[in-house]
Design an enzyme around this catalytic site. Structure first.
Site, PDB file in Angstrom:
ATOM      1  N   GLY A  12       0.840  -1.210   0.000  1.00  0.00           N
ATOM      2  CA  GLY A  12       0.000   0.000   0.000  1.00  0.00           C
ATOM      3  C   GLY A  12       0.868   1.250   0.000  1.00  0.00           C
ATOM      4  N   ALA A  13       2.030   1.165  -0.693  1.00  0.00           N
ATOM      5  CA  ALA A  13       3.031   2.238  -0.629  1.00  0.00           C
ATOM      6  C   ALA A  13       2.611   3.515  -1.339  1.00  0.00           C
ATOM      7  CB  ALA A  13       4.342   1.736  -1.222  1.00  0.00           C
ATOM      8  N   GLY A  15      -0.403   4.766  -0.960  1.00  0.00           N
ATOM      9  CA  GLY A  15      -1.598   5.245  -0.245  1.00  0.00           C
ATOM     10  C   GLY A  15      -1.331   6.432   0.665  1.00  0.00           C
ATOM     11  N   LEU A  17      -1.761   6.698   4.000  1.00  0.00           N
ATOM     12  CA  LEU A  17      -1.064   6.432   5.262  1.00  0.00           C
ATOM     13  C   LEU A  17       0.454   6.424   5.042  1.00  0.00           C
ATOM     14  CD1 LEU A  17      -1.534   5.497   8.268  1.00  0.00           C
ATOM     15  CD2 LEU A  17      -1.134   3.195   7.424  1.00  0.00           C
ATOM     16  N   LYS A  19       2.199   7.893   2.747  1.00  0.00           N
ATOM     17  CA  LYS A  19       2.766   9.224   2.460  1.00  0.00           C
ATOM     18  C   LYS A  19       2.704  10.136   3.680  1.00  0.00           C
ATOM     19  CE  LYS A  19       0.721   9.175  -1.860  1.00  0.00           C
ATOM     20  NZ  LYS A  19      -0.036   9.752  -2.922  1.00  0.00           N
ATOM     21  N   ASP A 177      -2.412   0.982  17.257  1.00  0.00           N
ATOM     22  CA  ASP A 177      -3.437   1.918  17.685  1.00  0.00           C
ATOM     23  C   ASP A 177      -2.621   3.177  17.940  1.00  0.00           C
ATOM     24  OD1 ASP A 177      -5.128   3.543  19.071  1.00  0.00           O
ATOM     25  OD2 ASP A 177      -6.129   1.913  20.123  1.00  0.00           O
ATOM     26  N   HIS A 178      -2.656   4.109  16.987  1.00  0.00           N
ATOM     27  CA  HIS A 178      -1.656   5.182  17.059  1.00  0.00           C
ATOM     28  C   HIS A 178      -1.802   6.036  18.312  1.00  0.00           C
ATOM     29  CE1 HIS A 178      -5.018   7.189  15.118  1.00  0.00           C
ATOM     30  NE2 HIS A 178      -4.550   8.289  15.646  1.00  0.00           N
ATOM     31  N   LYS A 182       1.104   7.930  21.628  1.00  0.00           N
ATOM     32  CA  LYS A 182       1.173   9.338  22.031  1.00  0.00           C
ATOM     33  C   LYS A 182       1.819   9.473  23.402  1.00  0.00           C
ATOM     34  CE  LYS A 182      -2.469  11.086  19.144  1.00  0.00           C
ATOM     35  NZ  LYS A 182      -1.631  11.723  18.133  1.00  0.00           N
ATOM     36  N   HIS A 240      -9.514   2.960  20.762  1.00  0.00           N
ATOM     37  CA  HIS A 240      -8.765   3.975  21.510  1.00  0.00           C
ATOM     38  C   HIS A 240      -9.281   4.157  22.940  1.00  0.00           C
ATOM     39  CE1 HIS A 240      -7.400   4.662  17.546  1.00  0.00           C
ATOM     40  NE2 HIS A 240      -8.401   5.422  17.152  1.00  0.00           N
ATOM     41  N   LYS A 340     -17.666  13.557  16.448  1.00  0.00           N
ATOM     42  CA  LYS A 340     -17.166  14.470  15.420  1.00  0.00           C
ATOM     43  C   LYS A 340     -17.920  15.773  15.560  1.00  0.00           C
ATOM     44  CE  LYS A 340     -15.383  11.176  12.160  1.00  0.00           C
ATOM     45  NZ  LYS A 340     -13.969  11.455  12.412  1.00  0.00           N
ATOM     46  N   LYS A 345     -11.108  20.247  19.169  1.00  0.00           N
ATOM     47  CA  LYS A 345     -10.422  18.967  19.131  1.00  0.00           C
ATOM     48  C   LYS A 345      -9.717  18.794  20.472  1.00  0.00           C
ATOM     49  CE  LYS A 345      -6.261  17.138  16.824  1.00  0.00           C
ATOM     50  NZ  LYS A 345      -6.571  15.853  16.246  1.00  0.00           N
TER      51      LYS A 345
HETATM   52  P1  NAD Z   1      -5.390   4.178   0.655  1.00  0.00           P
HETATM   53  O1  NAD Z   1      -6.667   3.801  -0.016  1.00  0.00           O
HETATM   54  O2  NAD Z   1      -4.904   5.582   0.520  1.00  0.00           O
HETATM   55  O3  NAD Z   1      -4.233   3.229   0.131  1.00  0.00           O
HETATM   56  C1  NAD Z   1      -4.418   1.858  -0.116  1.00  0.00           C
HETATM   57  C2  NAD Z   1      -3.190   1.277  -0.799  1.00  0.00           C
HETATM   58  O4  NAD Z   1      -3.437  -0.089  -1.104  1.00  0.00           O
HETATM   59  C3  NAD Z   1      -2.797   1.957  -2.116  1.00  0.00           C
HETATM   60  O5  NAD Z   1      -1.383   2.036  -2.150  1.00  0.00           O
HETATM   61  C4  NAD Z   1      -3.313   0.957  -3.163  1.00  0.00           C
HETATM   62  O6  NAD Z   1      -2.557   0.980  -4.374  1.00  0.00           O
HETATM   63  C5  NAD Z   1      -3.066  -0.350  -2.458  1.00  0.00           C
HETATM   64  N1  NAD Z   1      -3.895  -1.441  -2.991  1.00  0.00           N
HETATM   65  C6  NAD Z   1      -5.241  -1.554  -2.990  1.00  0.00           C
HETATM   66  N2  NAD Z   1      -5.625  -2.727  -3.586  1.00  0.00           N
HETATM   67  C7  NAD Z   1      -4.495  -3.368  -3.945  1.00  0.00           C
HETATM   68  C8  NAD Z   1      -4.203  -4.626  -4.572  1.00  0.00           C
HETATM   69  N3  NAD Z   1      -5.179  -5.475  -4.950  1.00  0.00           N
HETATM   70  N4  NAD Z   1      -2.911  -4.956  -4.754  1.00  0.00           N
HETATM   71  C9  NAD Z   1      -1.915  -4.134  -4.385  1.00  0.00           C
HETATM   72  N5  NAD Z   1      -2.120  -2.940  -3.790  1.00  0.00           N
HETATM   73  C10 NAD Z   1      -3.388  -2.557  -3.580  1.00  0.00           C
HETATM   74  O7  NAD Z   1      -5.554   3.753   2.180  1.00  0.00           O
HETATM   75  P2  NAD Z   1      -4.792   4.362   3.459  1.00  0.00           P
HETATM   76  O8  NAD Z   1      -5.535   5.559   3.939  1.00  0.00           O
HETATM   77  O9  NAD Z   1      -3.347   4.500   3.177  1.00  0.00           O
HETATM   78  O10 NAD Z   1      -5.048   3.238   4.567  1.00  0.00           O
HETATM   79  C11 NAD Z   1      -4.427   1.977   4.555  1.00  0.00           C
HETATM   80  C12 NAD Z   1      -4.908   1.163   5.752  1.00  0.00           C
HETATM   81  O11 NAD Z   1      -4.584   1.844   6.946  1.00  0.00           O
HETATM   82  C13 NAD Z   1      -6.420   0.949   5.783  1.00  0.00           C
HETATM   83  O12 NAD Z   1      -6.685  -0.307   6.337  1.00  0.00           O
HETATM   84  C14 NAD Z   1      -6.905   2.025   6.734  1.00  0.00           C
HETATM   85  O13 NAD Z   1      -8.105   1.665   7.383  1.00  0.00           O
HETATM   86  C15 NAD Z   1      -5.759   2.093   7.701  1.00  0.00           C
HETATM   87  N6  NAD Z   1      -5.617   3.383   8.379  1.00  0.00           N
HETATM   88  C16 NAD Z   1      -5.286   4.507   7.672  1.00  0.00           C
HETATM   89  C17 NAD Z   1      -5.115   5.707   8.333  1.00  0.00           C
HETATM   90  C18 NAD Z   1      -4.731   6.963   7.594  1.00  0.00           C
HETATM   91  O14 NAD Z   1      -4.376   7.931   8.265  1.00  0.00           O
HETATM   92  N7  NAD Z   1      -4.756   6.994   6.289  1.00  0.00           N
HETATM   93  C19 NAD Z   1      -5.299   5.768   9.721  1.00  0.00           C
HETATM   94  C20 NAD Z   1      -5.629   4.597  10.414  1.00  0.00           C
HETATM   95  C21 NAD Z   1      -5.772   3.409   9.727  1.00  0.00           C
END
Ligand code: NAD
Length: 489
Positions: A12-13, A15, A17, A19, A177-178, A182, A240, A340, A345
């Site tokens: 999920g590189a 995505g 989270l 970045k 659990d971020h 903290k 949390h 919310k 906050k």
């Molecule tokens: P996102 O949708 O931005 O990213 C998902 C990533 O998964 C992307 O890189 C996408 O290319 C990849 N992906 C999806 N299907 C794929 C497949 N079949 N094969 C390969 N890669 C695939 O999601 P996110 O916001 O980065 O969140 C990721 C996880 O972390 C989720 O489970 C989310 O619930 C959890 N999370 C995110 C945050 C946050 O701050 N973004 C906070 C808490 C938890």
């Protein structure tokens, strides 16, 4: 400092989270020397990126942290991209080959950390392939980091956990659990166990009630689609809030080790009363924000937010009362609330002490304010303790005085980012600040009853105006016990 030798594989590189949190946290660890020469990062996702493009993305995500361009360049040079569909077995072979190449190039000693920054529906497929395609070799440490949500009820959490535990032992699964990363959450244990004045009165003889508030000022923003499947109870209380509650309520561990702390937290969670559905309806309230305004700024209601059903019954606010049936806490309610679009906050714990048995200063009519220990978790961190003193001047009027120590950690720059801390903990195999399966399982057992009671008894949701502290029913919940929320707007 001992740098850590490790190969990260981030699923999920591309995505959000990765970045926003993971790349900056890895860079902070690099700047501190925790990561130096002997590490590499494989970023994988579906998009057809190149190494160069990933490195550009990484560099732009750490822009605010760069003090030395060549240091940032060196850091980014450790990143490699592999386009990969997690369901396609052949891609894992490519991934294995790249991993072996990088292990040799950076001498990572076979240590591997897999970060699943993707939707949980893929977790089982990914870990299954890590084993079947022999990416796991048993050579160094092999750990898995996953993100919430850990299931959407007990059954789905168990299914997910069974899939993971077929491949990784519990001690190698790090559930983030971020909030647990903290600074001030970690400080809860310091407040209790490093201060005799608190721990000696940390029980039902001296504490009247405990209040935990996790307030957000934002609405659902662009996450309406996700939020519709979750709601405040599952999104915040199950994880949390119950984590914080267990830290406040647990017995002192015999040593400050992750295993002992976890055991005590699980025991505390097990002592929380599991309500019947009828009790749950009496003790928990679901609310939803409607349009409101603050300082002349207008906010729409939840039902008008994008990707939200017009007749949605998803709660954007949840509050309730947990009771803990053990010697220490019997009779002390733990009130919790989260929502919310609340006034501001803020995450806060208020420990409300019992009142003096008599009020000498007011003909024994007790008007003395209770002592309250407040632990501020974010956005400012610190404590305050309210004590009663004499107002200066003639007469004998008692007034509450607040002893306060608060700072904005982000401003002072002295508090590491939660993700940075947690990734370092995972590299060190330190599990205190992660959720253990026992905790996750018990939390779902407690939450499932409340959810099911709400689903089976669809009454009108309590509503509250955007940018207030929640519906009137939340105040009434405490009033009927003769109490009130210590944090008032
Ligand atoms: P996102 O949708 O931005 O990213 C998902 C990533 O998964 C992307 O890189 C996408 O290319 C990849 N992906 C999806 N299907 C794929 C497949 N079949 N094969 C390969 N890669 C695939 O999601 P996110 O916001 O980065 O969140 C990721 C996880 O972390 C989720 O489970 C989310 O619930 C959890 N999370 C995110 C945050 C946050 O701050 N973004 C906070 C808490 C938890």
């Amino acid at each position: 400092m001992n740098e850590k030798a490790v190969l990260f594989t981030i699923f999920g590189a591309t995505g959000d989270l990765a970045k926003r949190k993971l790349y900056p946290s890895l860079f902070r660890l690099y700047k501190k020397g925790e990561l130096a020469e002997h590490f590499a990062v494989i970023g994988t996702a579906r998009r057809p990126w190149t190494n160069e493009f990933l490195r550009e993305v990484v560099t732009s995500s750490i822009q605010d942290l760069i003090e030395d361009e060549s240091q940032a360049e060196n850091f980014a040079s450790h990143f490699y991209y592999q386009s990969h569909d997690v369901e396609d077995t052949s891609h894992y072979v490519t991934l294995k080959n790249l991993g072996e190449e990088l292990k040799a190039k950076y001498n990572t000693l076979g240590n591997q950390l897999f970060y699943l920054a993707m939707a949980p529906q893929f977790f089982g497929t990914i870990v299954g392939h890590l084993r079947s395609e022999e990416i796991l070799t048993g050579e160094g440490f092999e750990r898995l980091i996953i993100e919430k949500p850990f299931g959407s009820d007990y059954e789905s959490a168990k299914k997910l956990n069974d899939e993971l535990s077929c491949v990784f032992d519990e001690e190698n699964i790090f559930r983030i659990d971020h909030y647990l990363g903290k600074e001030m959450i970690q400080n809860v244990t310091a407040v209790r166990f490093a201060n005799h004045i608190f721990e000696s009165i940390w029980n039902n003889k001296y504490i009247d009630n405990v209040q935990i508030t996790f307030a957000e000022s934002i609405g659902v923003e662009d996450r309406g689609g996700y939020y519709e499947t979750s709601g405040a109870l599952k999104d915040m209380v199950q994880n949390h809030i119950l984590q914080v509650l267990s830290l406040l309520a647990m017995e002192p561990p015999t040593t400050f080790s992750d295993e002992e702390i976890r055991n005590e937290k699980v025991k505390a969670l097990k002592a929380i009363r599991k309500y019947t559905e009828e009790e749950a309806l009496d003790s928990f309230i679901a609310g939803q924000y409607v349009a409101g305004s603050i300082d002349g700024e207008e906010f729409v209601g939840y039902l008008e937010e994008p990707n939200v059903a017009k007749n949605s019954r998803t709660e954007t606010f949840a509050c309730g009362k947990f009771m803990i049936d053990n010697f220490r806490w019997s009779g002390v309610p733990f009130y919790v609330r989260t929502g919310k679009r609340m006034v501001e906050k803020g995450t806060r714990i208020n420990v409300v002490f019992k009142q003096m048995p008599v009020d000498l200063f007011n003909n024994n009519q007790n008007t003395l304010a209770p002592n309250i220990l407040t632990i501020y978790i974010q956005p400012t961190e610190g404590f305050s303790l309210s004590v009663n003193g004499k107002e200066i001047g003639q007469g004998f009027t008692i007034e509450p005085i607040k002893l306060s120590y608060r700072h904005n950690s982000a401003f002072l720059g002295n508090s590491p980012e939660a993700y940075e801390k947690l990734i370092l903990d995972a590299l060190n195999g330190e599990r205190t600040n992660f959720s253990d399966w026992g905790e996750v399982a018990r939390s779902w057992e407690l939450i499932d009853v409340i959810r099911s009671a709400w689903d089976k008894n669809p009454k009108e949701l309590a509503t509250y105006k955007a940018r207030t502290m929640g519906p009137k029913e939340s105040y009434e919940l405490l009033e009927k016990d003769g109490r009130s929320w210590a944090w008032k707007p």
